[in-house]
Design an enzyme around this catalytic site. Structure first.
Site, mmCIF file in Angstrom:
data_model
loop_
_atom_site.group_PDB
_atom_site.id
_atom_site.type_symbol
_atom_site.label_atom_id
_atom_site.label_comp_id
_atom_site.label_asym_id
_atom_site.label_seq_id
_atom_site.Cartn_x
_atom_site.Cartn_y
_atom_site.Cartn_z
ATOM 1 N N ARG C 51 1.019 -1.135 -0.014
ATOM 2 C CA ARG C 51 0.082 0.124 0.068
ATOM 3 C C ARG C 51 0.792 1.118 -0.032
ATOM 4 O O ARG C 51 0.663 2.016 -0.648
ATOM 5 C CB ARG C 51 -0.871 -0.103 1.342
ATOM 6 C CG ARG C 51 -2.125 0.739 1.189
ATOM 7 C CD ARG C 51 -3.046 0.738 2.396
ATOM 8 N NE ARG C 51 -2.096 0.529 3.431
ATOM 9 C CZ ARG C 51 -1.573 1.645 4.235
ATOM 10 N NH1 ARG C 51 -1.795 2.775 3.730
ATOM 11 N NH2 ARG C 51 -0.694 1.472 5.418
ATOM 12 N N THR C 52 1.796 1.203 0.713
ATOM 13 C CA THR C 52 2.615 2.523 0.991
ATOM 14 C C THR C 52 3.429 2.534 -0.315
ATOM 15 O O THR C 52 3.583 3.614 -0.753
ATOM 16 C CB THR C 52 3.522 2.548 2.224
ATOM 17 O OG1 THR C 52 2.524 2.410 3.290
ATOM 18 C CG2 THR C 52 4.361 3.616 2.538
ATOM 19 N N ARG C 101 11.500 2.323 3.298
ATOM 20 C CA ARG C 101 11.003 1.534 4.351
ATOM 21 C C ARG C 101 12.184 0.505 4.858
ATOM 22 O O ARG C 101 12.457 0.008 3.940
ATOM 23 C CB ARG C 101 9.618 0.869 4.059
ATOM 24 C CG ARG C 101 9.303 -0.238 5.013
ATOM 25 C CD ARG C 101 7.944 -0.723 5.159
ATOM 26 N NE ARG C 101 7.070 0.435 5.464
ATOM 27 C CZ ARG C 101 5.684 0.594 5.789
ATOM 28 N NH1 ARG C 101 5.420 -0.763 6.106
ATOM 29 N NH2 ARG C 101 5.092 1.492 5.991
#
Lengths: 304, 304, 304
Positions: C51-52, C101
């Site tokens: 999603r990110t 991330r």
């Protein structure tokens, strides 16, 4: 909004138009190169399939669009327990159209029911793989000039091969298609497909040796016979040669018979056949790009 | 159609032109920003290599082109038993050029032999990695002004380091290059490379201590010494410091000696060296993008 | 050069401007469609987060830019022992901005300290996830019209939920925000967050039952309660229903209460709630794209 979940979602007329667009794309690619400028396709591949995924990506890029997505479940939110319904709602915020491959039957339909963008089923388990069928039809139409009045042999694993089932169902909508079903007894076409053929009043026969029938065929659609499908090793060794296409068998075929294969191919077509002009399984890949371009245009309702 | 499989595929003249183009790209990036509009590169990485893959992708995007591909074998059709020959035939339908990394020696050559698009070898096992060599040459040429009349030290694992072998072979085509080969005895340059050097009539020496020779060097090409290459832990501990570049060793070097490294670096160059203006291994990465841009233009025969 | 490592890196004024830009993007997307032409974002995801990652990619593509990167550590050079500091120096040669991330706290800060391009922290372990906070703030601001004078309930795992901690800290900068902290005792907000609230002089209370307080809320921010966080299965079964939002609980809430969730959702919000107009967690995803677009513009200092 339209989706493509099953190969029969389009009427014969719609399909004709789609193949016509695909054929125009083949002839005039430049005309379409900015058709999807500013549009994005999401390729959601919960199981890997390079060929199919890259075909969609090439198709969208050829139309001037962009791509995002994932190529296996481990790099998706599915690994955190997210449902397909939630994922597609999220993807709807990111992309204009989506192609989804999922190991579970019906996953693409669930996605379509929860999506605000068109969903293309790029394979849901052993169930459907409609863009392969579109590719097969375009290959036959382009190189044979017609989808009716053909004798098509389907060879190999006819029991589990979803592309075979879809292609039969799709061809049943055309006149005078004769089916020659070539497989070991263990891997015959399922009963419900035979019922479809009979209901449509089409001719068919079931045989176990490719060499016995190859001379009758206009099209030979090869598929893989996986060793693990057989009850025992003995049967596999005894039978497998009948389902391997080689130069010798090709010599018995018509001069204009076409050989198709959904790929990947392992050893069911000898590499010596690759140079035969009748071997069109790599051309088929190219048609797959054109037909996916036409499909994206149709579902996004882009006029060129 | 041309491919790039081995660092010596280009003549010295072709290489000169390539480096000139790369250098022009460095100076005038805007001139090239749409040179490959509508073109696609396929990055086929059967084993992961972020740096190399992203360098190709950045290069193609900088030229206005697009990217598709995969970054590890598990998400490719290889896991279904497809041959490299088949994969490249399929990819030829999707892309205009391809960069392939494969764990097996010769894989890129097999691809090239079956491809209808240019293939760039992005590393085939321990064998070749020609775009690293192009990067190394461009770094030296750009920052030193020449590829001839240099003394280059190659330090670390000279036995298994394919980038070292390729760089030596490439530099042998230039006049008056002296090689200082710095490695533990266990990891000396293979005999066939020494033969190449001798055949070319170039000067060389083999030593086991970097500090003994660093003051002579115009270029120091560092590589990793992997612990697992040593016969025993004792030797590793005794020897490893001689192959680690630190501030102290840098203080013995010439003011204009350049330090190169193919990266990734683990601990063979202390981070304290990073700020030394002679440490150019990160600049080298940037040159890698320019030279790959020039290479894509050349293989696609795009004139700018 | 600016980075975004912590949600509080921007002043309230900067944040206001950012949300205003995001809101303008929502209204006039076409105005921004070429704003980042020729620019590239690198998405460096050392752990997967579809999603990110896709939100950043969609954001950059919507701005006319391009994307490169990796979606899990195994396909990165990290697996060869490369440090984050080295990776970002390399990526600086490939891209104009980067979203990272990483499972380790502080990784994004290390990257920023070694980068020559702006770094966006897309989540560093249990620590920070500032673009989620920006997304939450934009959702509240857009749909509620304000960030001050609200009563917000935060429900679920308030101990480990980094998005909750960040959102509380961010909202403490606005006037008259009341916090209702709804969690099992095992998963209460950490003491240092309570200290922050008290230091800011904001009102708060801690409760263990959502149904007791839902009627007071302007905003309900739901998070997942993971079974494995509980000391024993009994407690989990006894307590979990208090932290699941369903139609019945929604019937007790204000007509204009908004339900937010950082997603992915597992079962803490019943799907029956999805159609309630107050359920805005999928709209929130869309706001996440707009706010990331605004962020990219700000960090790249692009004026539109």
């Amino acid at each position: 909004m339209r989706h493509l979940i099953s190969p029969l979602d389009f009427t014969v007329e719609e399909l004709d138009q789609l193949l016509e667009t695909a054929s125009d794309i083949e002839k005039n690619p430049a005309k379409y190169q900015d058709a999807c400028k500013g549009k994005k396709i999401a390729t959601l591949f919960y199981e890997p399939s390079t060929r199919t995924r890259l075909s969609f990506e090439a198709a969208m890029i050829n139309l001037g669009g962009q791509v995002l997505g994932f190529s296996e479940a481990s790099s998706s939110s599915a690994s955190k327990g997210e449902s397909v319904a939630d994922t597609i709602r999220i993807i709807s915020c990111y992309a204009d159209i989506c192609a989804m491959r999922h190991p579970k039957e019906g996953a693409a339909l669930v996605a379509a029911n929860n999506s605000s963008i068109p969903v293309i089923n790029a394979g849901d388990g052993g169930h459907q793989h409609p863009t392969q069928t579109l590719t097969d039809l375009m290959t036959i139409k382009s190189l044979k000039g017609r989808l009716d009045n053909i004798t098509i042999g389907l060879c190999g694993d006819l029991k589990f091969g979803r592309t075979v089932h879809s292609l039969i169902n799709a061809l049943l909508r055309y006149d005078n298609v004769k089916f020659v079903l070539i497989s070991p007894n263990e891997l015959k076409v399922p009963e419900y497909i035979i019922e479809n053929i009979e209901k449509a009043g089409a001719e068919y026969k079931e045989v176990t040796k490719l060499e016995d029938v190859i001379s009758e065929l206009d099209i030979l659609y090869m598929t893989r016979v996986q060793r693990e499908r057989f009850f025992n090793e003995e049967d596999y060794i005894r039978l497998k040669d009948s389902f391997i296409l080689d130069k010798k068998k090709m010599s018995m075929a018509k001069d204009d018979m076409l050989v198709l294969h959904p790929l990947p191919r392992v050893n069911e077509i000898s590499v010596e056949v690759d140079k035969d002009p009748r071997a069109v399984y790599f051309k088929q890949v190219q048609y797959g790009v054109y037909v996916r371009m036409a499909l994206i245009l149709k579902l996004l309702e882009v006029e060129v």
